[in-house]
Each structure stands twice: as structure tokens, then as C-alpha cells.
Enzyme design. Structure first.
Site, PDB file in Angstrom:
ATOM      1  N   SER A 108      58.223  61.890 -92.856  1.00 49.12           N
ATOM      2  CA  SER A 108      58.138  60.477 -92.531  1.00 49.12           C
ATOM      3  C   SER A 108      57.803  60.301 -91.046  1.00 49.12           C
ATOM      4  O   SER A 108      56.788  60.797 -90.579  1.00 49.12           O
ATOM      5  CB  SER A 108      59.455  59.788 -92.925  1.00 49.12           C
ATOM      6  N   HIS A 133      54.614  59.536 -96.044  1.00 50.55           N
ATOM      7  CA  HIS A 133      54.730  58.487 -97.058  1.00 50.55           C
ATOM      8  C   HIS A 133      54.649  57.127 -96.372  1.00 50.55           C
ATOM      9  O   HIS A 133      54.545  57.030 -95.158  1.00 50.55           O
ATOM     10  CB  HIS A 133      56.019  58.639 -97.877  1.00 50.55           C
TER      11      HIS A 133
END
EC number: 3.4.21.92
Length: 206
Positions: A108, A133
Site C-alpha cells: 500500500s 492497491h
């Protein structure tokens, strides 16, 4: 200037290093000693306190020597976008190149910071895992406020995708597609994607 957030997670057991010179002995915690070598650790969830420490250390090292690389070691599951962006913006702002190294995981926001290192100086160790993501949402409240926050998270998603596209060489549409769901990569895949420049088995010979 040790990383207290790392120390607390280690239960307070921090190795000490004793240096001797003509003036006597001086003891450092291991993180402060490595800071002298221009090594910074970004360990654990990205949040405001940790981000402030990392930013402060980068600014300090820039003041010490604006022409010498800083080495940022990352082992993080990600976290706060705003905290992470404060680190990212500082990495781009300061004069020294910031070399990034993933040890363990960079997921992330951790992956974005890994990719945001100086071009040609972004690495991972052999068994590291990277994951990209889209940002997570979850706001509750009145319908009008939910709509406002929905627009904001979509704006943030576009901004993060543009940053990843800039540093990976992928086009924005590809990044948007690849970040639609959790997208895990090993070192080889991360190199192919452009997230990092090389996977290191051994420290390069200087």
C-alpha cells in the site's frame, strides 16, 4: 534521534552500541548509530508520529550533507495516506537522493514510498513482498458528507495512481487497473513492473 516507534514494538529491548575514541566512550541505541551512517528505518504502519520522525531524520541528514545519499529501509503494511504523503513529498523535496530498500514487505503506502526512491536506487531483498492497491474508504455520516468523502477518496486514488505511474513507467490506465484489487508482487515481478530497480542478494561492492 532513534526511532521510538520501532523501540516500543520491540518491547523496549534495543541494542546499544558503544564507541570509543580519544575523548572516551559514548553509547548509542542501534537506530541512532545507523542514522550516523545515513540509514533510516520505516518500520510498521505508516502514521503521523512515525512519519514525523522519518521526515525529521531526512531533513537532519540533508542539513548534515546535502550531496550524500540517504538510505531508507522499508518494512511496512502501509497506513495513513496523509502521513505517507508527508514522507513522499519530503523525499522528493530534499537535495540528497533517497535510496529505498524493501526488507520484509512494502504494501500500500509502503509500496508507493518504495517506488518513490531515487531512480536507479530502489531495491528489495530476495524474499520481500510488495503490494499495490487502491486507497481504502469507510466514512459514515450524513448522505451529503458521504458524497463529499467519496469524491475525495476518488481524487486521492487518482493522485496515487499518477505517482505510481510516474515512478514505474506504467501508463495511468494500467496502474488504475492493477491497483483495483490487492496486487502482490515478488522481487522479480516488482522489477518488471518498475516498482523497484533491482533485487539484491548481496550488498553491492562499492
Amino acid at each position: 534521534m532513534g526511532n521510538e516507534f520501532d523501540i516500543s514494538n520491540a518491547g523496549g529491548l534495543v541494542p546499544m552500541v558503544v564507541e570509543q575514541n580519544a575523548r572516551g566512550e559514548r553509547a548509542y541505541d542501534i537506530y541512532s548509530r545507523l542514522l550516523k551512517e545515513r540509514v533510516i528505518f520505516l518500520i510498521g504502519p505508516v502514521e503521523d508520529y512515525m512519519a514525523n520522525l522519518v521526515v525529521a531524520q531526512m531533513l537532519f541528514l540533508e542539513s548534515e550533507n546535502p550531496d550524500k545519499d540517504i538510505h531508507l529501509y522499508i518494512n511496512s503494511p502501509g497506513g495513513s495516506v496523509t502521513a505517507g504523503m508527508s514522507i513522499y513529498d519530503t523525499m522528493q523535496f530534499i537535495k540528497p537522493d533517497v535510496s529505498t530498500v524493501c526488507v520484509g514487505q512494502a504494501a500500500s503506502m509502503g509500496a508507493l514510498l518504495l517506488a518513490g526512491g531515487a531512480a536507479g536506487k530502489r531495491y528489495c531483498l530476495p524474499h520481500s513482498r510488495m503490494m499495490i492497491h487502491q486507497p481504502l474508504g469507510g466514512y459514515q455520516g450524513q448522505a451529503a458528507d458521504i458524497e463529499i468523502h467519496t469524491k475525495e477518496i476518488l481524487n486521492i486514488r487518482q493522485q496515487l495512481n499518477e505517482i505510481l505511474a510516474k515512478h514505474t513507467g506504467q501508463d495511468a490506465e494500467t496502474v488504475a487497473r492493477d491497483t483495483d484489487r490487492d496486487n502482490f508482487m515478488n522481487g522479480t515481478q516488482a522489477v518488471e513492473y518498475g516498482l523497484i530497480d533491482a533485487m539484491l542478494d548481496k550488498r553491492p561492492v562499492s
